[in-house]
Design an enzyme around this catalytic site. Sequence first.
Site, PDB file in Angstrom:
ATOM      1  N   ASP A  14       0.866  -1.162   0.000  1.00  0.00           N
ATOM      2  CA  ASP A  14       0.000   0.000   0.000  1.00  0.00           C
ATOM      3  C   ASP A  14       0.914   1.227   0.000  1.00  0.00           C
ATOM      4  O   ASP A  14       2.101   1.118   0.335  1.00  0.00           O
ATOM      5  CB  ASP A  14      -0.879  -0.037   1.258  1.00  0.00           C
ATOM      6  CG  ASP A  14      -1.703   1.216   1.437  1.00  0.00           C
ATOM      7  OD1 ASP A  14      -2.430   1.583   0.493  1.00  0.00           O
ATOM      8  OD2 ASP A  14      -1.609   1.840   2.504  1.00  0.00           O
ATOM      9  N   ASP A  16      -0.136   5.123   0.916  1.00  0.00           N
ATOM     10  CA  ASP A  16      -0.389   6.097   1.978  1.00  0.00           C
ATOM     11  C   ASP A  16      -0.494   5.410   3.335  1.00  0.00           C
ATOM     12  O   ASP A  16      -1.361   4.565   3.552  1.00  0.00           O
ATOM     13  CB  ASP A  16      -1.673   6.868   1.672  1.00  0.00           C
ATOM     14  CG  ASP A  16      -1.595   7.583   0.331  1.00  0.00           C
ATOM     15  OD1 ASP A  16      -0.746   8.475   0.203  1.00  0.00           O
ATOM     16  OD2 ASP A  16      -2.359   7.232  -0.580  1.00  0.00           O
ATOM     17  N   THR A 108      -2.549   0.867  -4.429  1.00  0.00           N
ATOM     18  CA  THR A 108      -3.118   1.967  -3.664  1.00  0.00           C
ATOM     19  C   THR A 108      -4.576   2.208  -4.014  1.00  0.00           C
ATOM     20  O   THR A 108      -5.015   1.956  -5.142  1.00  0.00           O
ATOM     21  CB  THR A 108      -2.314   3.260  -3.906  1.00  0.00           C
ATOM     22  OG1 THR A 108      -2.955   4.358  -3.255  1.00  0.00           O
ATOM     23  CG2 THR A 108      -2.190   3.571  -5.394  1.00  0.00           C
ATOM     24  N   SER A 109      -5.318   2.721  -3.041  1.00  0.00           N
ATOM     25  CA  SER A 109      -6.715   3.087  -3.267  1.00  0.00           C
ATOM     26  C   SER A 109      -6.840   4.460  -3.913  1.00  0.00           C
ATOM     27  O   SER A 109      -7.950   4.873  -4.265  1.00  0.00           O
ATOM     28  CB  SER A 109      -7.484   3.062  -1.937  1.00  0.00           C
ATOM     29  OG  SER A 109      -7.555   1.752  -1.426  1.00  0.00           O
ATOM     30  N   LYS A 139     -10.340  -2.056  -2.050  1.00  0.00           N
ATOM     31  CA  LYS A 139     -10.150  -2.633  -0.719  1.00  0.00           C
ATOM     32  C   LYS A 139     -11.353  -2.268   0.171  1.00  0.00           C
ATOM     33  O   LYS A 139     -11.823  -1.139   0.081  1.00  0.00           O
ATOM     34  CB  LYS A 139      -8.869  -2.086  -0.092  1.00  0.00           C
ATOM     35  CG  LYS A 139      -7.605  -2.299  -0.934  1.00  0.00           C
ATOM     36  CD  LYS A 139      -6.438  -1.529  -0.326  1.00  0.00           C
ATOM     37  CE  LYS A 139      -5.232  -1.544  -1.238  1.00  0.00           C
ATOM     38  NZ  LYS A 139      -4.103  -0.738  -0.698  1.00  0.00           N
ATOM     39  N   ASP A 164      -1.178  -0.568   6.285  1.00  0.00           N
ATOM     40  CA  ASP A 164      -1.374   0.099   7.572  1.00  0.00           C
ATOM     41  C   ASP A 164      -2.835   0.151   7.981  1.00  0.00           C
ATOM     42  O   ASP A 164      -3.138   0.489   9.122  1.00  0.00           O
ATOM     43  CB  ASP A 164      -0.850   1.540   7.491  1.00  0.00           C
ATOM     44  CG  ASP A 164      -1.713   2.392   6.579  1.00  0.00           C
ATOM     45  OD1 ASP A 164      -2.325   3.361   7.069  1.00  0.00           O
ATOM     46  OD2 ASP A 164      -1.813   2.075   5.381  1.00  0.00           O
TER      47      ASP A 164
END
Length: 218
Positions: A14, A16, A108-109, A139, A164
Site C-alpha cells: 500500500d 499512503d 493503492t486506493s 479494498k 497500515d
Amino acid sequence: MTFQTIHAQALLFDNDGTLVSSLDSVDRCWARWAAEYGVTEEFARVELHGRPAADIVADLLPPALVAEAVARVEQLEVEDVPNDGVRLLPGTAAFLDSLPADRWAVVTSATRRLAEARLDAVGIRPKTLVCADDITRGKPDPEPYLLAARQLGVDPAHCVVFEDAPAGLQAGRAAGMTTVALATTHQAHELDADLVVKDLSALSALVTDRGVEISPRG
C-alpha cells in the site's frame, strides 16, 4: 520482535500510511471537501483511511453527484502534495532500494493521478502500480492485490502484502496472501495480520535465487 523469516516471490505495498505519510494532507483536504459539500457531520462517521475515494463519496452523497465530487477531492489532494502533503516513512527508501524492480508493486486506493503525484514527490517510481482506476472493487475486496500479483506473474500465495489500514489487510487476507501490518496510522491491537511492526525500518529484505527473505532488522 521475534518471528520466522518470511519467504516471498513478490512484495505488494500500500502507499499512503505504508510507504509515505500523507495523513495530514488527507485530513486537510477531506475536511475542506466535506465542508464544501455540506456533509461535515456525516463525514465524521465514515471510515476514511485505506478505501477508494469513490467508495467514501458514495457513502455520503447521491449517485448523481459522485463523479463530480470524486474529481473535486482528487484535485484538492493533488494540489496539496507540494504543501508538505507527503513524506517518506522511516525505512521506506532503504527497504525498496534492496528489492529488484520486478519483485514489488504499489497497490493503492488512490487514483493514478494522485498516486503518481505523491510517489514522484518522494522519488518512488514503481515498475508496477495498481490504482483505483484499474479496478472495479476496491479494498477491502481482494481485487487490487490479485491484479498486482497477476501483473507480476506471481501466485497470490507467494505474495506478501504490507498495509497500515484494516481494509487493506482484509483485502490481502482475502487474496490468500501473507500480511504485514505497519502501526503507522492505527494502534497495533487494531491490526489483524500475520506480523505487526512499527514501520519498514523494523525489517530487512534479502534477495536470493528463490525469492525474497524478510527478516527483523538488527
